[in-house]
Design an enzyme around this catalytic site. Structure first.
Site, mmCIF file in Angstrom:
data_model
loop_
_atom_site.group_PDB
_atom_site.id
_atom_site.type_symbol
_atom_site.label_atom_id
_atom_site.label_comp_id
_atom_site.label_asym_id
_atom_site.label_seq_id
_atom_site.Cartn_x
_atom_site.Cartn_y
_atom_site.Cartn_z
ATOM 1 C CD GLU A 151 -1.836 2.237 8.203
ATOM 2 O OE1 GLU A 151 -1.577 2.450 7.019
ATOM 3 O OE2 GLU A 151 -1.891 3.146 9.054
ATOM 4 N N GLY A 206 -8.214 21.113 18.612
ATOM 5 C CA GLY A 206 -7.814 22.498 18.397
ATOM 6 C C GLY A 206 -8.093 23.449 19.537
ATOM 7 N N GLY A 207 -8.499 22.935 20.690
ATOM 8 C CA GLY A 207 -8.722 23.821 21.826
ATOM 9 C C GLY A 207 -10.160 24.305 21.924
ATOM 10 C CG ASP A 212 0.599 0.896 4.712
ATOM 11 O OD1 ASP A 212 1.808 0.854 4.983
ATOM 12 O OD2 ASP A 212 -0.151 -0.080 4.828
ATOM 13 C CD GLN A 221 -2.789 1.325 2.408
ATOM 14 O OE1 GLN A 221 -3.323 2.375 2.661
ATOM 15 N NE2 GLN A 221 -2.981 0.253 3.160
HETATM 16 N N1 COA Z 1 12.131 -10.267 -9.076
HETATM 17 C C1 COA Z 1 12.824 -11.018 -8.194
HETATM 18 N N2 COA Z 1 12.753 -10.861 -6.858
HETATM 19 C C2 COA Z 1 11.943 -9.895 -6.413
HETATM 20 C C3 COA Z 1 11.187 -9.070 -7.269
HETATM 21 C C4 COA Z 1 11.314 -9.296 -8.672
HETATM 22 N N3 COA Z 1 10.649 -8.572 -9.555
HETATM 23 N N4 COA Z 1 10.466 -8.200 -6.515
HETATM 24 C C5 COA Z 1 10.756 -8.472 -5.230
HETATM 25 N N5 COA Z 1 11.655 -9.489 -5.152
HETATM 26 C C6 COA Z 1 12.241 -10.080 -3.970
HETATM 27 C C7 COA Z 1 13.037 -9.073 -3.161
HETATM 28 O O1 COA Z 1 14.285 -8.860 -3.763
HETATM 29 C C8 COA Z 1 13.117 -9.788 -1.820
HETATM 30 O O2 COA Z 1 14.130 -10.768 -1.880
HETATM 31 P P1 COA Z 1 15.180 -11.000 -0.664
HETATM 32 O O3 COA Z 1 14.357 -11.125 0.569
HETATM 33 O O4 COA Z 1 15.874 -12.255 -1.080
HETATM 34 O O5 COA Z 1 16.073 -9.828 -0.626
HETATM 35 C C9 COA Z 1 11.775 -10.537 -1.754
HETATM 36 O O6 COA Z 1 11.220 -10.455 -3.059
HETATM 37 C C10 COA Z 1 10.769 -10.009 -0.773
HETATM 38 O O7 COA Z 1 10.623 -8.616 -0.855
HETATM 39 P P2 COA Z 1 10.214 -7.786 0.440
HETATM 40 O O8 COA Z 1 10.027 -6.356 0.162
HETATM 41 O O9 COA Z 1 11.225 -8.082 1.472
HETATM 42 O O10 COA Z 1 8.772 -8.400 0.758
HETATM 43 P P3 COA Z 1 8.266 -9.052 2.115
HETATM 44 O O11 COA Z 1 6.970 -9.683 1.782
HETATM 45 O O12 COA Z 1 9.321 -9.903 2.720
HETATM 46 O O13 COA Z 1 8.024 -7.807 3.065
HETATM 47 C C11 COA Z 1 7.109 -5.685 3.711
HETATM 48 C C12 COA Z 1 6.922 -6.971 2.890
HETATM 49 C C13 COA Z 1 5.987 -4.713 3.318
HETATM 50 C C14 COA Z 1 7.026 -5.983 5.185
HETATM 51 C C15 COA Z 1 8.479 -5.075 3.389
HETATM 52 O O14 COA Z 1 8.589 -4.894 2.006
HETATM 53 C C16 COA Z 1 8.760 -3.757 4.105
HETATM 54 O O15 COA Z 1 9.032 -3.705 5.300
HETATM 55 N N6 COA Z 1 8.732 -2.652 3.346
HETATM 56 C C17 COA Z 1 9.068 -1.350 3.848
HETATM 57 C C18 COA Z 1 7.956 -0.766 4.692
HETATM 58 C C19 COA Z 1 6.646 -0.755 3.994
HETATM 59 O O16 COA Z 1 6.480 -0.227 2.924
HETATM 60 N N7 COA Z 1 5.643 -1.302 4.685
HETATM 61 C C20 COA Z 1 4.261 -1.138 4.344
HETATM 62 C C21 COA Z 1 3.846 -1.931 3.224
HETATM 63 S S1 COA Z 1 2.214 -1.359 2.843
#
Ligand code: COA
Length: 419
Positions: free
Chosen positions: A138, A246-247, A167, A16
């Site tokens: 979030e 806001g008071g 988010d 998001q």
């Molecule tokens: N091709 C190949 N690999 C891909 C890819 C693609 N097109 N797109 C993503 N990946 C891989 C990433 O490189 C990562 O690999 P790694 O763990 O080996 O380095 C993997 O997919 C997972 O990506 P990630 O962003 O870590 O997803 P997640 O599901 O593990 O985590 C979140 C999700 C949201 C918790 C995390 O992305 C995060 O903390 N983001 C920052 C804060 C944020 O935006 N949070 C709110 C989300 S609404």
């Protein structure tokens, strides 16, 4: 011509926060290329599915006006394609977990080397420090940003809010940072990194609560209902229920129909400047001159009694009738609108804030359009892309792959299966 005509965004966002940012940039006219993993794509495509086999509303409502490009960025040919994409784009937006881009081999140093004009913009859960490596969603951000501790009623648990301030709120902050960096690049020719941590974004939105923290250190917060009730304050900004921030004292009050309708309520602010009008409306003209009620400080210990009297009146009117009576008198009130009422609101549909969008897999659905209005630019909300819908188009039009070179990339499997 749209404000961001000619600006190309490499959109590496998912879920998001990041997609909110890039959707907004797309509405401003940027060409947003959403890079997704072949086969699966953004995880939200398959979350909270309501129409089997179709992209979910979670995905469609956050990814309008974008193009979808499937690319395995961990594959050798995929890395070659990604490098070319970085060279061709103005902004890279990402909200991967901390370190993911470095592990992919595309950290900031590499990106900058490929394209010194690149603006690389990230959402992370936390800024630099002890929590920098944490994954954040979030509600975690709402809690770590001070929102939950100040939301809810003083005698109950901390609450998260329905507004997605962690988010979507952070996505908005990031979009603002990107626009500033684009302007800076116009002037200097240099790209830069832009970071919007979710905790920091929530703290920014809780600014008035930090204001109250400092006021509390000097004495009780007299405009909080808790003060009038004689409940002592602790050492941090308390939860203030529905008090206005806001008071000027405000509360949520019941309206006609409240017994059966969970949203038959109005927000009512007893703004000092319109106190005499309020007294007349609720049938308490004697309060206008009675020193026990006539001034804001005199009323502070009596807010329960005052709002009870106002509620006796609001209960005789619908929330819309309350508005009709109060607005011409300058008394600030607001109906508690349900999502059903908002989605059916004619005025919001006329301004394009509520839109209906056609989608080939799911049919017609309702969404939130662009909430910002421009005099020179109408925002047309276009449906979200199907997974990989624009892969071949982007390979040839944006990246210049043709003939045998195009075949090589497609056959490598790095861009997934092409029909
Ligand atoms: N091709 C190949 N690999 C891909 C890819 C693609 N097109 N797109 C993503 N990946 C891989 C990433 O490189 C990562 O690999 P790694 O763990 O080996 O380095 C993997 O997919 C997972 O990506 P990630 O962003 O870590 O997803 P997640 O599901 O593990 O985590 C979140 C999700 C949201 C918790 C995390 O992305 C995060 O903390 N983001 C920052 C804060 C944020 O935006 N949070 C709110 C989300 S609404």
């Amino acid at each position: 011509m749209t404000p961001l005509d000619g600006v190309r965004i490499l959109d590496f966002t998912h879920v998001q926060s990041g997609p909110t940012c890039t959707q907004l940039l797309a509405w401003l006219g940027a060409d947003v290329i959403k890079v997704e993993r072949p086969g699966s794509g953004d995880a939200t495509r398959n979350q909270l599915v309501d129409v089997p086999g179709a992209d979910s509303l979670y995905f469609t409502m956050l990814n309008h006006n974008k193009r979808s490009f499937t690319l395995n960025t961990k594959d050798e040919t995929g890395k070659e394609v990604l490098a070319k994409l970085i060279e061709e784009c103005d902004v890279l937006v990402e909200n991967f977990a901390p370190g993911a881009l470095d592990r992919m081999g595309f950290g900031w140093d590499k990106v900058k080397e490929l394209n010194p004009r690149m603006i690389m913009a990230s959402v992370k859960g936390f800024g630099p420090g002890k929590f920098a490596d944490c994954k954040v969603y979030e509600n975690v951000a709402q809690c770590a940003g001070g929102s939950a501790s100040t939301t809810g009623f003083p005698d109950d648990v901390p609450l998260v809010t329905g507004a997605q301030i962690g988010d979507s709120g952070t996505g908005l902050h990031l979009a603002l940072g990107i626009l500033a960096a684009l302007l800076h690049r116009e002037r200097t020719g240099r790209g830069q990194r832009v970071l919007a941590p979710m905790q920091d974004g929530v703290i920014n939105l809780c600014r008035v609560k930090l204001r109250d923290q400092q006021r509390l250190e000097k004495g009780p917060l007299e405009e909080y209902s808790q003060y009038g009730k004689g409940i002592p304050f602790g050492d941090s900004t308390p939860r203030a229920g529905n008090d206005s921030g806001g008071g000027q004292p405000g509360r949520v009050l019941r309206c006609k129909g409240w017994e059966t309708d969970p949203n038959a309520y109005t927000y009512f602010i007893t703004q000092a400047a319109v106190w005499t009008q309020i007294c007349d409306v609720i049938g308490k003209p004697e309060w206008k001159s009675d020193p026990e009620y006539a001034t804001p400080p005199a009323r502070l210990p009596k807010l329960d009694e005052v709002f009870d009297a106002i509620e006796e009146w609001t209960k005789t009117k619908t929330k819309f009738e309350v508005m009709e009576v109060c607005n011409p008198l300058g008394i600030p009130v607001g109906p508690i609108l349900s999502m059903k009422e908002i989605s059916e609101d004619e005025g919001l549909r006329r301004t394009g804030t509520i839109v209906e969008v056609d989608h080939p897999e799911r049919g017609r659905y309702v969404s939130v359009g662009c909430p910002i209005k421009f005099s020179d630019h109408d925002v047309e909300v276009k449906r979200s892309p199907l997974l990989g819908e624009h892969t071949v188009e982007i390979l040839s039009e944006v990246l210049g792959y043709e003939g045998g070179e195009l075949d090589r990339v497609v056959q490598s499997g790095a861009v997934g299966t092409i029909d």
